[in-house]
Scaffold this active site. Structure first.
Site, PDB file in Angstrom:
ATOM      1  N   HIS A 101       0.818  -1.210   0.000  1.00  0.00           N
ATOM      2  CA  HIS A 101       0.000   0.000   0.000  1.00  0.00           C
ATOM      3  C   HIS A 101       0.853   1.262   0.000  1.00  0.00           C
ATOM      4  O   HIS A 101       0.395   2.319  -0.351  1.00  0.00           O
ATOM      5  CB  HIS A 101      -0.911   0.033   1.233  1.00  0.00           C
ATOM      6  CG  HIS A 101      -1.905  -1.081   1.240  1.00  0.00           C
ATOM      7  ND1 HIS A 101      -2.845  -1.227   0.244  1.00  0.00           N
ATOM      8  CD2 HIS A 101      -2.086  -2.121   2.085  1.00  0.00           C
ATOM      9  CE1 HIS A 101      -3.570  -2.302   0.498  1.00  0.00           C
ATOM     10  NE2 HIS A 101      -3.128  -2.868   1.605  1.00  0.00           N
ATOM     11  N   GLY A 102       2.117   1.106   0.432  1.00  0.00           N
ATOM     12  CA  GLY A 102       2.988   2.274   0.558  1.00  0.00           C
ATOM     13  C   GLY A 102       3.261   2.917  -0.783  1.00  0.00           C
ATOM     14  O   GLY A 102       3.291   2.249  -1.810  1.00  0.00           O
ATOM     15  N   CYS A 103       3.454   4.257  -0.767  1.00  0.00           N
ATOM     16  CA  CYS A 103       3.739   4.986  -2.011  1.00  0.00           C
ATOM     17  C   CYS A 103       5.205   4.872  -2.406  1.00  0.00           C
ATOM     18  O   CYS A 103       5.555   5.044  -3.559  1.00  0.00           O
ATOM     19  CB  CYS A 103       3.396   6.456  -1.864  1.00  0.00           C
ATOM     20  SG  CYS A 103       1.640   6.775  -2.024  1.00  0.00           S
ATOM     21  N   VAL A 104       6.070   4.637  -1.439  1.00  0.00           N
ATOM     22  CA  VAL A 104       7.501   4.597  -1.749  1.00  0.00           C
ATOM     23  C   VAL A 104       8.099   3.265  -1.309  1.00  0.00           C
ATOM     24  O   VAL A 104       7.981   2.902  -0.160  1.00  0.00           O
ATOM     25  CB  VAL A 104       8.250   5.750  -1.050  1.00  0.00           C
ATOM     26  CG1 VAL A 104       9.723   5.683  -1.383  1.00  0.00           C
ATOM     27  CG2 VAL A 104       7.679   7.073  -1.484  1.00  0.00           C
TER      28      VAL A 104
END
Lengths: 104, 171
Positions: A101-104
């Site tokens: 789910h993380g953007c990075v």
């Protein structure tokens, strides 16, 4: 939640086919999942997958490419070679985990 | 097996392995810490989806690839109403420093890489970095002054040619 049968294993998956039950996964199954998406597992692949499994158990979420580098010690360049084009999604699929789910 | 929703053929995600011909061009024109991140985050995300990514650094965005400044970008509440602080505060000495430290700390807590680390990750993931010729000339900078993985100092026309057919983001 649908179930699907892969190589004789019946597993719970989401609509796209990512496994939803952490405990239904085994390394044998991981190998089959990998072959479904054209990946032939090597020791290096396993190193990543085992890290993802362990990290998910501790953190409750799937590690991103960034985290596999910083906490798992595998550089992004290598990840893109091991799991071509879409490393984050492919490695989580093989590890039987949700997409990160993380953007990075 | 009695489960009626079991599929006959296994459900396997489509990773579109024939490859996408999608291409993304991102023009980074800002040199503040807060505005450096949108381009880096989106570029990195696109690479993770198998998209070809080109970042073009121009005007103040040059600070993101200038070795002297890239690790020391700043954030100021001055002129930024979205901080919801009285504007007068922004001009007080030390406030920019304080705001920068606070933002850096928040980013660090979320495990967001620093600007130089982020560029390194983007390059390692197959992204391309380009510097703007006019900005280099204006600032009297050469390739030696820039982050090592910048592939070249090119003109605006070169960049437009290079990114034919790309989707474009101006930041």
């Amino acid at each position: 939640m649908p179930t699907t049968t892969i190589n004789g294993h019946e597993i719970h998956v989401d609509d796209e086919g990512f496994m939803t039950e952490y405990d239904e996964w085994t390394e044998d199954l991981g190998k089959v999942l990998a072959s479904q998406i054209g990946i032939d597992m090597t020791d290096e692949h396993w190193q990543v997958i085992r890290f993802l499994r362990e990290d998910f158990r501790e953190q409750g979420e799937t590690a991103t490419v960034r985290r596999v580098q910083t906490a798992g010690g595998v550089p992004p360049k290598r990840l893109f070679q091991l799991f071509p084009q879409k490393p984050a999604k492919k490695m989580s699929y093989v590890a039987g985990l949700p997409k990160p789910h993380g953007c990075v | 097996m009695t489960d009626t929703i079991t599929q006959a053929a296994p459900i396997v995600p489509s990773f579109n392995d024939e490859g996408t011909d999608r291409k993304l061009a991102i023009i980074c024109s800002k040199g503040s810490l807060d505005m450096a991140y949108p381009g880096l985050i989106l570029g990195n995300a696109a690479l993770g989806e198998g998209v070809e990514v080109h970042l073009f650094f121009t005007f103040w965005g040059f600070d993101m690839i200038n070795k002297k400044t890239m690790g020391d970008l700043k954030f100021t509440p001055l002129g930024n109403t979205a901080t919801h602080m009285p504007q007068g505060l922004g001009g007080i000495p030390g406030v920019t420093h304080m705001a920068t430290s606070k933002l850096k700390k928040s980013l660090e807590e979320l495990a967001i890489p620093t600007v130089p680390d982020f560029l390194e990750q983007i390059v390692a993931s197959g992204g391309h970095l380009w510097a703007c010729r006019l900005s280099a000339d204006m600032n009297h900078l050469t390739a030696a002054d820039l982050y090592d993985d910048v592939e070249g100092i090119i003109s605006a026309a070169d960049f437009i040619e290079l990114t034919e057919g790309a989707q474009l983001l101006f930041i």
